[in-house]
Write a protein that holds these residues in place. Structure first.
Motif, PDB file in Angstrom:
ATOM      1  N   UNK A 109       0.833  -1.193   0.000  1.00 42.57           N
ATOM      2  CA  UNK A 109       0.000   0.000   0.000  1.00 42.57           C
ATOM      3  C   UNK A 109       0.873   1.250   0.000  1.00 42.57           C
ATOM      4  N   UNK A 110       0.233   2.376  -0.276  1.00 39.28           N
ATOM      5  CA  UNK A 110       0.915   3.671  -0.194  1.00 39.28           C
ATOM      6  C   UNK A 110       0.219   4.530   0.854  1.00 39.28           C
ATOM      7  N   UNK A 111       0.995   5.361   1.525  1.00 35.11           N
ATOM      8  CA  UNK A 111       0.437   6.306   2.496  1.00 35.11           C
ATOM      9  C   UNK A 111       0.647   7.748   2.035  1.00 35.11           C
ATOM     10  N   UNK A 112       1.311   7.888   0.883  1.00 39.39           N
ATOM     11  CA  UNK A 112       1.486   9.193   0.249  1.00 39.39           C
ATOM     12  C   UNK A 112       1.861   8.952  -1.206  1.00 39.39           C
ATOM     13  N   UNK A 113       1.684   9.979  -2.020  1.00 42.04           N
ATOM     14  CA  UNK A 113       2.008   9.865  -3.437  1.00 42.04           C
ATOM     15  C   UNK A 113       3.511  10.030  -3.668  1.00 42.04           C
ATOM     16  N   UNK A 114       3.988   9.426  -4.768  1.00 44.20           N
ATOM     17  CA  UNK A 114       5.400   9.598  -5.090  1.00 44.20           C
ATOM     18  C   UNK A 114       5.974   8.457  -5.902  1.00 44.20           C
ATOM     19  N   UNK A 115       7.267   8.211  -5.705  1.00 44.60           N
ATOM     20  CA  UNK A 115       7.985   7.207  -6.470  1.00 44.60           C
ATOM     21  C   UNK A 115       7.755   5.800  -5.965  1.00 44.60           C
ATOM     22  N   UNK A 116       8.542   4.882  -6.526  1.00 46.15           N
ATOM     23  CA  UNK A 116       8.370   3.460  -6.188  1.00 46.15           C
ATOM     24  C   UNK A 116       8.649   3.184  -4.717  1.00 46.15           C
ATOM     25  N   UNK A 117       9.450   4.045  -4.097  1.00 51.52           N
ATOM     26  CA  UNK A 117       9.778   3.836  -2.695  1.00 51.52           C
ATOM     27  C   UNK A 117       8.574   4.027  -1.775  1.00 51.52           C
TER      28      UNK A 117
END
Length: 340
Positions: A5-13
């Motif tokens: 999951x993601x908790x913020x937008x951005x790169x693959x990290x």
């Protein structure tokens, strides 16, 4: 449950392995224990912030697995059945949904965008979005099919009106939509022109049935099409590249030809010389996926082997960052799949 999951937008990290609550099916829903999920460029757009979503958010539109539980009122599906996901979700009650055109529903959305998706051990979705896996496919193969083959079918067959002998240009031969569209176009005995950035990808596209191969890094596809068609032009173009290809595509169409746009990986703001559109009676149509009925039709051709999954790589769920890298670096020919 384990999920990426993601908790913020951005790169693959920003893709993180998390332990999140296991969802529970409500009335009319099913819980699927996922065994595989495949990537789409849509996942990258979600990760980068193209859509407004709550956090944490689980990516992924495509998946396959086993029914683990069913909600109240679900009687046609049983626990233990092997299923794949129809990733387009409508309201289920409006006129468009009732007439089998749920992709025109005002509330239509794709799994993994407005709701949690398939990069997880479990996912909940409406019972009508669950379909049996063709008998000759495994979970990874089944997960690789729905979004791209449904999109390509809707573009070529439903909206494109493809017929034997039509000249069809399919950009990005190695992409998920590309490998699907080439096969579907040949299923209808069309003449397939395709582009890719490497000779290796073009050779693999030839094995799928492509007739005319164009390496866009070595030659201008517009000039090559002019030569190959003796100046007559192309009947139908599938374009999911956008900025880099649309105007050249319009100039490559024959009179009365059609360009179908279904994505914009190189940019969505495209300058168009309208005189080429009205002067040659051209059509430009946009599509967004397709209907479950079309997906059911597509799956029949997998059951009899006339269409085949094309998988570039299968990685464990924990390597989602690497899976995204493969897709973003354009290394893939076919689908990248996460094994769960």
């Amino acid at each position: 449950m384990k999920a990426i999951a993601i908790t913020e937008f951005g790169g693959r990290d920003k893709l993180k392995l998390m332990d999140l609550p296991q969802p529970k099916p409500k009335a009319g829903e099913v819980l699927i224990q996922l065994k595989a999920a495949s990537l789409n460029h849509l996942d990258i757009w979600v990760r980068k912030g193209l859509f407004k979503i709550p956090f944490p958010h689980i990516l992924g539109a495509d998946g396959a697995g086993i029914i683990a539980d069913v909600g109240e009122g679900v009687i046609h599906l049983k626990v233990g059945e092997k299923v794949l996901i129809s990733p387009g979700i409508g309201c289920g009650i409006c006129q468009e949904c009732a007439s089998g055109r749920e992709n025109f529903c005002k509330l239509y959305h794709i799994l993994g965008v407005q709701q949690d998706g398939t990069y997880a051990e479990y996912v909940v979705l409406p019972a009508q979005n669950v379909l049996p896996i063709p008998h000759n496919l495994d979970f990874e193969e089944a997960a690789s099919i729905p979004l791209v083959f449904l999109t390509a079918w809707h573009a070529l067959v439903t909206r494109g009106g493809i017929k034997p002998g039509m000249k069809v240009l399919i950009h990005a031969a190695g992409s998920g939509v590309g490998i699907a569209a080439i096969q579907i176009a040949k299923l209808f005995n069309a003449i397939v022109f395709t582009t890719a950035g490497s000779d290796e990808k073009l050779e693999r596209a030839k094995n799928l049935g492509a007739d005319v191969l164009i390496n866009y890094k070595k030659e201008d596809f517009q000039e090559r099409l002019k030569i190959e068609t003796q100046g007559e032009g192309i009947d139908l173009i599938l374009d999911h590249v956008g900025f880099d290809t649309v105007m050249k595509g319009l100039k490559s169409l024959k009179k009365g030809g059609k360009l179908i746009t279904l994505g914009a990986t190189s940019g969505s703001e495209v300058p168009i010389e309208l005189r080429f559109v009205y002067g040659k009676n051209l059509s430009i149509e946009g599509i967004y996926m397709g209907s479950k009925g079309e997906l059911i039709e597509v799956l029949k051709f997998f059951s009899d082997g006339k269409l085949k999954p094309v998988i570039h790589a299968v990685l464990p769920l924990e390597e989602a960052q690497e899976a995204h890298r493969i897709l973003e670096d354009r290394e893939a020919f076919g689908k990248v799949v996460l094994k769960i």
